[in-house]
Every structure is written in structure tokens, then in C-alpha cells.
Design a protein around this motif. Structure first.
Motif, short mmCIF file in Angstrom:
data_model
loop_
_atom_site.label_atom_id
_atom_site.label_comp_id
_atom_site.label_asym_id
_atom_site.label_seq_id
_atom_site.Cartn_x
_atom_site.Cartn_y
_atom_site.Cartn_z
N ALA A 1 36.76 -52.30 -4.28
CA ALA A 1 36.57 -51.01 -3.61
C ALA A 1 36.37 -51.22 -2.12
CB ALA A 1 35.35 -50.31 -4.21
N PRO A 2 36.59 -50.17 -1.29
CA PRO A 2 36.41 -50.33 0.16
C PRO A 2 35.04 -50.87 0.54
CG PRO A 2 37.53 -48.27 -0.32
CD PRO A 2 37.13 -48.85 -1.64
N GLU A 3 33.99 -50.44 -0.18
CA GLU A 3 32.65 -50.93 0.16
C GLU A 3 32.50 -52.42 -0.15
OE1 GLU A 3 32.17 -48.64 -3.83
OE2 GLU A 3 33.37 -48.51 -1.98
N GLN A 4 33.25 -52.91 -1.14
CA GLN A 4 33.22 -54.35 -1.43
C GLN A 4 33.92 -55.12 -0.32
OE1 GLN A 4 34.83 -53.69 -5.63
NE2 GLN A 4 33.63 -55.54 -5.92
N ALA A 5 35.02 -54.59 0.17
CA ALA A 5 35.75 -55.24 1.26
C ALA A 5 34.90 -55.32 2.52
CB ALA A 5 37.05 -54.50 1.54
N VAL B 1 33.73 -47.93 -10.92
CA VAL B 1 34.67 -46.84 -11.20
C VAL B 1 35.98 -47.09 -10.45
CG1 VAL B 1 35.15 -44.39 -10.88
CG2 VAL B 1 32.93 -45.12 -11.76
N TYR B 2 35.88 -47.55 -9.21
CA TYR B 2 37.07 -47.83 -8.42
C TYR B 2 37.91 -48.92 -9.09
CZ TYR B 2 40.11 -48.72 -4.41
OH TYR B 2 41.20 -48.87 -3.58
N GLY B 3 37.28 -50.04 -9.46
CA GLY B 3 38.02 -51.12 -10.11
C GLY B 3 38.67 -50.66 -11.41
#
Length: 437
Positions: free
Chosen positions: A178-182, A193-195
């Protein structure tokens, strides 16, 4: 020093952190997966974090952890692993986690074989498992097809190693993060949920696996005959929201599971829709029934056939594994385990997977007995000599099988009411007189 011994069957995974083996637990007579980490304090700490995380999760859709220990590995004709919990800490010892063996069927392979309804079932089951983890304050942070297996028709999630990750730098598989992980930020339940949204999009678009629609654009699913326009629209909307760059706008796991179940026409189950399941059972029964007729000319060359079937003669001591189909066709009821071979499938792997899925028994293929085209049905039947490896016999497909049993070799021909393929007869005789073990 030795506590338990395991016989390594095969290596099933490896990476920067270590290796994963499939092994037989000689003491408890079951097949397990053993995750061995590189022997360093950092890796040992990672392993213990993952083990503690999994020990808090008891959901049926999450892998079971049996033990964590220092181990020694002894290579040889049969590589063995010994637990060494209380022994001296020699340099040869490594940290390992002993877990439930989940088999080799990943969601991509399963959906390729079973269709769009299987994709929706898998995503719903993963969502429910992750919801249970989230309720315990645990976020997976690496949801992707490599960390999911389909065991006896149901999804199982594993590898929670990133649940104890440190933020400040990107984490998770790049294609699914997800963008927050990046950005290296703290995860939330919406991060998983994103994954899962990326996985759902890939399962419904096999050629786009590990890819995603352009940011902000609405995903378009292929015109799948299994889903009507309304259901496709519902799924397109769901995926669009699951992949929203703003985590706060993504739906929760409960909604994901509900929409996936509502979007599938079939009732909950492990196989195909009722009509297709009935047709499949009929085709299989006919294939098996005619496939056992004796072939006098063993050197006949099989010609092209529309349907290929992999049949396993599975023996353990002087017993043969057999199944009794719930729906009898003609006089045929008891059969050897068998599975229809799809174009992309390996016949040997097909009978291994089908036997595990239907009966809970792990087997290995010793060799091929023979093959032929049935003159009555034109089915291409392939017969394999298979040996028991591990597992406790159980009927894991009661909708199709009324009974599963280990049958004494001298009683097999009394249960099969049609002539048996000649190569199978020879194998049974060899097992009975002790020439074949």
C-alpha cells in the motif's frame, strides 16, 4: 539431546532469511513444514516474533504453529532434523519454526482450475482470517499470492513475519504494498485491505496478476460468463475502493468478505457450482468405470482424447487406498483415487493433490504403470504406482465420497465391479506376494 526427529521430504521454499522444508514428523506421524532461519541473533528475534504472533491467532484460515526450537540438520541419503531445545548450543544449531504443512496449491493455480467463484471464495476466506488477526491487533503487512495456500479447498494465510516490522523504510512485497507501506509509515487494518485488493484484481484478471489499475482509475473486469453485469459492477466498485490511496476510504475486511460472498452465485462449498459438480462427478465416474477394463495388448499407443484422468494405486503395507463414490453409476461404486487432468497440469502432481484434498493422505509417485484410451469412452487414463507418505485417513469430500478406506490388497478386486486394467492387476499381485513394498 535429541527430542524429536523429522525426515526431510523436500525443500519447498527459500529466500534471504532462510529455507522452508516439508518433513515427516516421525514421532507424531504427520507431515509438517519447517521454517529454518539463518543462524543470527537478528533472525532468531524475527522468528520468535512471528511465532508469538501466530500463537495468538487460532482462526481456521491461519496456519498453525506447533513449535519453535533450535535444531540440527544432518544431511545424508535421508536428511534429518533434530530438535535440540535443551542441549548445548553448538555452532551447527539453527533456529526453526515447525508449522502445519499447507501443501503446494497457491490461489492463482486454484482459481485457474476452478474459476471465478473460487476466486471470490478464497478472497472472502482470507478477509475473514485477516479480520480475526486485526481484532487481535495484528496486521499481516504482506498479503499476496505467495503467502496464501489452498488446503482441501479452503484458503490458509501464513508468513506473518512482517507483523513485527520496523517502520521508517518501505516494507512488504513491492507489487502488493500500500502507499503507506511504500512511505514506511505505520500500517493499519486497511493496509491489508489494499494488498488483498491487489490479489483479488489479479485473480479475476490472471494476465494482470501483481499489477493494478492506474491510480484513481476504476478497474474493469473481463466479461466473465460466471458473473452477471450487476455482480461485476459490485466487484469493480469494491476493488476500486480497496485500492484507494487514502487508507481511510478503503472498506473493512468484513465488507470485503460479504461482497465477495454475495457476488458469487453458488452457495458456500469447496468445488464447482452444483450443476457443474454433478456433471463433473458423472464424467469422472464414467471415466473410472470404463477405465478399469482389462487391456490385453499393453503396447497399444494412446491416441488423442478429449479428457485425461490421473489414477493412483496408493499402497501402504498391504493395503490399498480406495474411495466409494456417493452417487453410484451402474454397478461401479468403489474406485481408486483419481482426478481429471487439466491442460496445464502435471499428471503425477494431479493425483498427489487430489488424494491429499479428498482423503488427507500425503503420497509420492513411485512410477507410472501405464496409460491407454478407453475404447468405450475415449478417456485417456494414466495409472500411477503411489506410496503412502503420511497422514491420517479421513473423508474430506463428503459431498462426492460416501466412504474412504484402506482395503486389504486381496479384497480390492471384490470391490471393483468391472475388469481392472492389466498393469494394475500386476501391481496388486506384486504387493500381495511381497515383491512390491
Amino acid at each position: 539431546m535429541a527430542d524429536k526427529r523429522f525426515v526431510v521430504l523436500e525443500e519447498i521454499g527459500h529466500g534471504g532469511h532462510g529455507k522452508v522444508y516439508r518433513a515427516k514428523d516421525e514421532q507424531l506421524d504427520r507431515v509438517v513444514a519447517i521454517k529454518v532461519f539463518h543462524d543470527s541473533p537478528v533472525e532468531a528475534e524475527r522468528l520468535m516474533k512471528e511465532a508469538r504472533t501466530l500463537s495468538r491467532l487460532t482462526h481456521g484460515g491461519i496456519v498453525n504453529v506447533y513449535d519453535v526450537s533450535r535444531i540440527s540438520i544432518a544431511p545424508g541419503q535421508q536428511t534429518t532434523i533434530t530438535l535440540s531445545e535443551d542441549g548445548p548450543q553448538e555452532e551447527t544449531l539453527s533456529w526453526a519454526m515447525i508449522m502445519e504443512d499447507l501443501g503446494d496449491i497457491d490461489p492463482i493455480q486454484y482459481v485457474r482450475e476452478h474459476g471465478v467463484h473460487a476466486a471470490l471464495q478464497i478472497i472472502a476466506e482470507i478477509a475473514e482470517a485477516l479480520q480475526a488477526a486485526h481484532e487481535s491487533g495484528i496486521f499481516h503487512c504482506d498479503v499476496n499470492n505467495s503467502n496464501v495456500r489452498v488446503l482441501r479447498g479452503h484458503a490458509k494465510v501464513f508468513d506473518f513475519s512482517l507483523a513485527g516490522r520496523t517502520t521508517g523504510r518501505p516494507y512488504g512485497t513491492p507489487a502488493y504494498r500500500a502507499p503507506e507501506q511504500a512511505r514506511g509509515e505505520e500500517p493499519s487494518d486497511r493496509t491489508d485491505v489494499y494488498g488483498l485488493g491487489r490479489l483479488l484484481y489479479g485473480l479475476l484478471n490472471p494476465e494482470q496478476i501483481a499489477k493494478a489499475p492506474a491510480e484513481g482509475s476504476r478497474p474493469v473486469l473481463p466479461k466473465l460468463g460466471a458473473l452477471d453485469l450487476t455482480r461485476r459492477t459490485q466487484l469493480e466498485d469494491l476493488i476500486h475502493r480497496m485500492l484507494d490511496p487514502d487508507a481511510r476510504k478503503r472498506p473493512g475486511m468484513q465488507e470485503v468478505a460479504q461482497v465477495c460472498r454475495d457476488s458469487s452465485r453458488r452457495e458456500s462449498g469447496r468445488r464447482s457450482p452444483p450443476l457443474l459438480a454433478a456433471i463433473g462427478a458423472l464424467v469422472m465416474t464414467l471415466a473410472m468405470g470404463f477405465g478399469f477394463y482389462f487391456v490385453r495388448h499393453r503396447n497399444d499407443t494412446p491416441q488423442a482424447a478429449k479428457l485425461r484422468v490421473s489414477i493412483g494405486i496408493i499402497h501402504h503395507d498391504k493395503n490399498i487406498l480406495m474411495v466409494r463414490r456417493r452417487h453410484k453409476e451402474g454397478t461401479l461404486s468403489w474406485q481408486f483415487p483419481a482426478g481429471i487432468i487439466k491442460p496445464s497440469q502435471d499428471p503425477e502432481q494431479r493425483i498427489i493433490d487430489e488424494t491429499l484434498e479428498e482423503t488427507g493422505i500425503s503420497i509420492k509417485v513411485v512410477g507410472k504403470i501405464g496409460e491407454r484410451i478407453s475404447p468405450e469412452t475415449k478417456v485417456h487414463a494414466e495409472y500411477f504406482d503411489c506410496a503412502y507418505v503420511a497422514g491420517e485417513l479421513r473423508n474430506d469430500d463428503p459431498n462426492e465420497n460416501a466412504e474412504v478406506a484402506w482395503v486389504p490388497v486381496d479384497g480390492v478386486q471384490n470391490r471393483i465391479t468391472s475388469s481392472i486394467y492389466g498393469g494394475v492387476v500386476e501391481l496388486l499381485k506384486g504387493i500381495q506376494d511381497g515383491r512390491i513394498r
